[in-house]
Design a protein around this motif. Structure first.
Motif, PDB file in Angstrom:
ATOM      1  N   ASN A   1       0.262   6.477   6.507  1.00  0.00           N
ATOM      2  CA  ASN A   1       0.686   7.260   5.296  1.00  0.00           C
ATOM      3  C   ASN A   1       1.880   8.411   5.730  1.00  0.00           C
ATOM      4  OD1 ASN A   1      -1.248   6.177   3.901  1.00  0.00           O
ATOM      5  ND2 ASN A   1      -2.641   7.710   4.031  1.00  0.00           N
TER       6      ASN A   1
ATOM      7  N   TYR B   1       0.650  -1.149   0.003  1.00  0.00           N
ATOM      8  CA  TYR B   1       0.021  -0.133   0.057  1.00  0.00           C
ATOM      9  C   TYR B   1       1.002   1.531  -0.232  1.00  0.00           C
ATOM     10  CZ  TYR B   1      -2.833   3.651   2.082  1.00  0.00           C
ATOM     11  OH  TYR B   1      -3.706   4.863   2.232  1.00  0.00           O
ATOM     12  N   ARG B   2       1.797   1.329   0.816  1.00  0.00           N
ATOM     13  CA  ARG B   2       2.764   2.349   0.913  1.00  0.00           C
ATOM     14  C   ARG B   2       3.807   2.615  -0.298  1.00  0.00           C
ATOM     15  NH1 ARG B   2       4.451   5.026   5.501  1.00  0.00           N
ATOM     16  NH2 ARG B   2       6.419   4.985   5.066  1.00  0.00           N
TER      17      ARG B   2
ATOM     18  N   SER C   1       2.618   1.844  -3.284  1.00  0.00           N
ATOM     19  CA  SER C   1       1.423   2.541  -4.310  1.00  0.00           C
ATOM     20  C   SER C   1       1.384   3.952  -4.158  1.00  0.00           C
ATOM     21  CB  SER C   1       0.214   1.827  -4.217  1.00  0.00           C
ATOM     22  OG  SER C   1      -0.531   2.298  -3.106  1.00  0.00           O
ATOM     23  N   LEU C   2       1.833   4.538  -2.818  1.00  0.00           N
ATOM     24  CA  LEU C   2       1.627   5.920  -2.794  1.00  0.00           C
ATOM     25  C   LEU C   2       3.116   6.515  -2.865  1.00  0.00           C
ATOM     26  CD1 LEU C   2      -0.397   5.811   0.437  1.00  0.00           C
ATOM     27  CD2 LEU C   2      -1.284   6.316  -1.860  1.00  0.00           C
TER      28      LEU C   2
ATOM     29  N   THR D   1      -5.933   1.261   6.433  1.00  0.00           N
ATOM     30  CA  THR D   1      -5.681   2.233   5.320  1.00  0.00           C
ATOM     31  C   THR D   1      -6.864   3.116   4.843  1.00  0.00           C
ATOM     32  OG1 THR D   1      -6.463   0.729   3.749  1.00  0.00           O
ATOM     33  CG2 THR D   1      -4.119   0.684   4.140  1.00  0.00           C
TER      34      THR D   1
END
Length: 195
Positions: free
Chosen positions: A137, A41-42, A44-45, A128
């Motif tokens: 985030n 997830y991180r 993807s950011l 998330t």
């Protein structure tokens, strides 16, 4: 005859070992899955991946263990209204068991989540797409530890600063330790010089 019994004993011992190792692996699957999913997830950011922090994992395990008998409700875990969380009454004992100094944990974040049967998709969503996403985030957090027990999974985020690195208590030699070492060396040196 003795050889046959010994072989049977070894077979039972091997089967027991394999069964126990599979059980331990199953307990850690949720934790490993969450850690990998959060890092994906991180990524993807365009954020750096969390590093594993064993001390934070120890603390997460202790906190998850404290929650294990508490049922999931709309007021537990990531659904808790900030400021209304139950205090961790055994926090000092948890720090002691994990060999942590409170000063090295003050900038960290503890995020408990309760998900029935720890469904992986729901667990990830709870980190998330809730109030916890602000922490996940945030680039100031560089490491994480995850622990789980029953329907509870806890993620502890760490920083790379002294106030949040979750370094073991006494990991750097203290002045008193250095003083004692100096005294000991001086005593030995003085003893040998006197001879």
């Amino acid at each position: 005859m003795a050889s046959l019994r010994f072989q049977q004993f070894l077979l039972v011992l091997l089967a027991s070992f394999l069964l126990l190792s599979c059980t331990v692996k199953a307990d850690n699957d949720e934790e490993e899955n969450l850690f990998k999913s959060i890092n994906s997830y991180r990524a993807s950011l365009n954020l750096t991946a969390f590093t594993e922090n064993d001390n934070a994992e120890c603390l997460a395990d202790k906190i998850a263990d404290q929650f294990k008998k508490q049922p999931c409700t709309n007021t537990t875990g990531s659904y808790t209204v900030p400021g209304t969380e139950s205090q961790f009454s055994k926090y000092p004992q948890f720090l002691e068991k994990c060999h942590l100094n409170i000063n090295d944990t003050k900038n960290g974040v503890i995020m408990p989540v309760c998900v029935p049967k720890l469904d992986p998709a729901l667990v990830l969503t709870n980190f998330t797409q809730t109030q916890y996403s602000a922490y996940v985030n945030d680039t100031k957090f560089t490491g994480a530890g995850v622990g789980s027990e029953d329907d509870w999974i806890v993620m502890v985020l760490t920083t790379s600063t002294p106030g949040g690195a979750f370094s073991p208590a006494g990991s750097a030699a203290s002045v008193s330790d250095m003083g004692f070492t100096f005294l000991l060396i001086s005593s030995f040196l003085g003893f040998f010089l006197a001879l």
